[in-house]
Design an enzyme around this catalytic site. Sequence first.
Site, PDB file in Angstrom:
ATOM      1  CG  ASN A 110      10.435 -13.932   0.451  1.00 18.22           C
ATOM      2  OD1 ASN A 110      10.312 -12.714   0.469  1.00 18.22           O
ATOM      3  ND2 ASN A 110       9.988 -14.695   1.435  1.00 18.22           N
ATOM      4  CG  LEU A 111      15.997 -12.179   2.283  1.00 18.79           C
ATOM      5  CD1 LEU A 111      16.308 -11.026   3.229  1.00 18.79           C
ATOM      6  CD2 LEU A 111      17.284 -12.845   1.821  1.00 18.79           C
TER       7      LEU A 111
ATOM      8  CB  VAL B 202      -0.962   0.024   1.212  1.00 18.89           C
ATOM      9  CG1 VAL B 202      -1.897  -1.175   1.186  1.00 18.89           C
ATOM     10  CG2 VAL B 202      -0.202   0.088   2.532  1.00 18.89           C
TER      11      VAL B 202
ATOM     12  CB  CYS C 244     -18.979  14.180  -9.530  1.00 18.45           C
ATOM     13  SG  CYS C 244     -18.992  12.702  -8.493  1.00 18.45           S
TER      14      CYS C 244
ATOM     15  CB  SER D 295       5.543 -14.366   3.287  1.00 13.26           C
ATOM     16  OG  SER D 295       4.260 -13.768   3.436  1.00 13.26           O
TER      17      SER D 295
ATOM     18  CG  HIS E 171      -3.587  -6.045  -0.119  1.00 11.77           C
ATOM     19  ND1 HIS E 171      -2.453  -6.732   0.283  1.00 11.77           N
ATOM     20  CD2 HIS E 171      -4.488  -7.008  -0.484  1.00 11.77           C
ATOM     21  CE1 HIS E 171      -2.661  -8.031   0.167  1.00 11.77           C
ATOM     22  NE2 HIS E 171      -3.885  -8.216  -0.298  1.00 11.77           N
TER      23      HIS E 171
ATOM     24  CB  CYS F 121     -15.534  14.054  -6.764  1.00 10.62           C
ATOM     25  SG  CYS F 121     -15.117  13.860  -8.514  1.00 10.62           S
TER      26      CYS F 121
END
Length: 475
Positions: free
Chosen positions: A235-236, A116, A172, A211, A134, A167
Site C-alpha cells: 500500500n502507498l 464493489v 420463483c 488502508s 461490500h 428472478c
Amino acid sequence: MSLGYAEKLSFIEDVGKVGMAEIFDPPHLLLEKIEQLAMMIRKSKHLVVFSGAGISTSCGIPDFRGPKGIWTLQRKGKALPEASLPFHRARPSATHMALVELEKAGVLKFVISQNVDGLHLRSGIPREKLSELHGNSFMEVCPSCGVEYVRDFEVETIGLKETSRRCFDVACGAKLRDTVLDWEDALPPKEINLAEKHCRMADLVLCLGTSLQITPACNLPLKCLRGGGKIVIVNLQKTPKDKKASIVIHGLVDKVITGVMDHLNMTIPPFVRIDLFQTFLTQVVSSDKRYVNWNLRVASVHGQRAPLPFINSVEVSFTDRQDLKSSVLEKQPFVLKRRCVKNTEPFEMVLKINFSDGCQCPSAQIKIPVNFKISRKCPNYDKEALFQKLRERAVLEEEEEGEGDSEHAQYKVIERQANVSPKYDVTTYAIVTSIVSYEKTSTVKAAAETTVNGTRTLSLSQHQQVRKRKRKIRH
C-alpha cells in the site's frame, strides 16, 4: 470506485483518515521486498489475497482515501475526480489478471475483496473462490431462491434494495435486490464466513491496495496469525495493521505484482472482455395474407427493458435487396420494422454493431439469414467451449494484427430459440469488445517504469517481440 456509488452512500461524518501522504520505497529496497514476497508466495500452501480500492486505481477508478481520493477531495471541498473510463467498461489491471493466473496455477486459494467494482469476478476469479464483502455494483440477487445475476450495467440502487427486475426462474419470479452495502448494512454472512474460514487456514495473507481501516473487514487478515500465518501489506500509505505484517511494501500494486510474477517466471494472461446481446426477429402475416410484417429488435440478455451500455448504434443493411431500405438505429430500444411480400425469397440482413466509448473494438459485423418460409434449427451449443474458442481466436488475431487494430470484433452464436406460432427467432451472441495485454516486465523495469492503466501501448513490432519472449517462456 464508481462516483455514482460514492454519491449513493448515506452521509457519514467519520470515514477514517483520508489524504495521508504516499510513501514510495527506494528502488533497491522495493526490489528486495518484491523478491522476498515472491519467495513467500512460492512456499505458500494457502495464499489468500485481501484487496482494496488501491488495486483498481490503475484501471481508472478513483480510490477513497488517497491524496486524490473521493473522500479526501470531498473533505477539502474540491471537485470529485473523473474516471478515465465509464464504470461499466473498467478493465482489470495487471494485478487482477496476475491473480487469475495464480489461481489457475493452484497457488492462490481465495480472494477477499472490499471493492464493489466487480473486477475480480470479471477478470476470471471463480465465484466460489471470491468473497465480495461490500457487494458488487454489477450483481443482483434473488432473496427467495438465492440466484445471482451478473449484469453488464451498473445496478441502479445500493443498500440491498429492490430493483426493477425479477428472478428469471418462472417458479420463483421474486423481485431482485442489489448486493452493495450502505454504511448501516451488516456484512453478508455468506461472504464473511467464507472469508474468515480462509483467513484462518492461510499461511500467507497478501493485502493489496487497502488502508485497512474499515471494520470488521480490516481485522480479517489478522486471523491467520493464530495459526502461524504471515501478513504482507502492499500500500502507498501507512495502515493501522503495519506492525502485524512481516513485510510492508510501499509501492504501486501493479509494479509489485508484476515484479513478483517475473520472479515466479509466470506470465500475466491477457484480458478478453466478452459481452452478450440478443436479436429478436418476429413475423406476423398481414390480415390479407399477402405480406409479412416483421420486426428486428437488438436487446440485452438481461431483459428487453434492460440497457445495452456497450452498444452505441446499429446499422442495418440488406444484401441484394434494394427494395428494403437500410437504416441506422441510434436510440435504445434498437427496433427496425419492415414489410415483405409473403412468398419472398430468403435474403441476408447485415448488422453493423457500433460499440460505445470504453470498448477497444470499434464495431462488429453480423450477417443474419432471413427466411420466412421455414424456421431455423436450434442446435444445442456448448457455451463454455464457445467462450474459450472466442477468447483464443481474439487473442490470436490481436497477436497478429496488434492491440485494437481489428476492424471488426470476433463473435459467436451461443444460443438460439425459435417458435412457430407466434413466429419468432431469438439468437444470443457472444462478442469480444475489449482485449488488454500486459507486458511481462523485468523486475528492474517494474521498479523504475510507470505504466498507464496497468498496460503499455506498443507498436506492432514491439508487440510481436513481447509475444515471442512470452512463447519462449512458456516452452
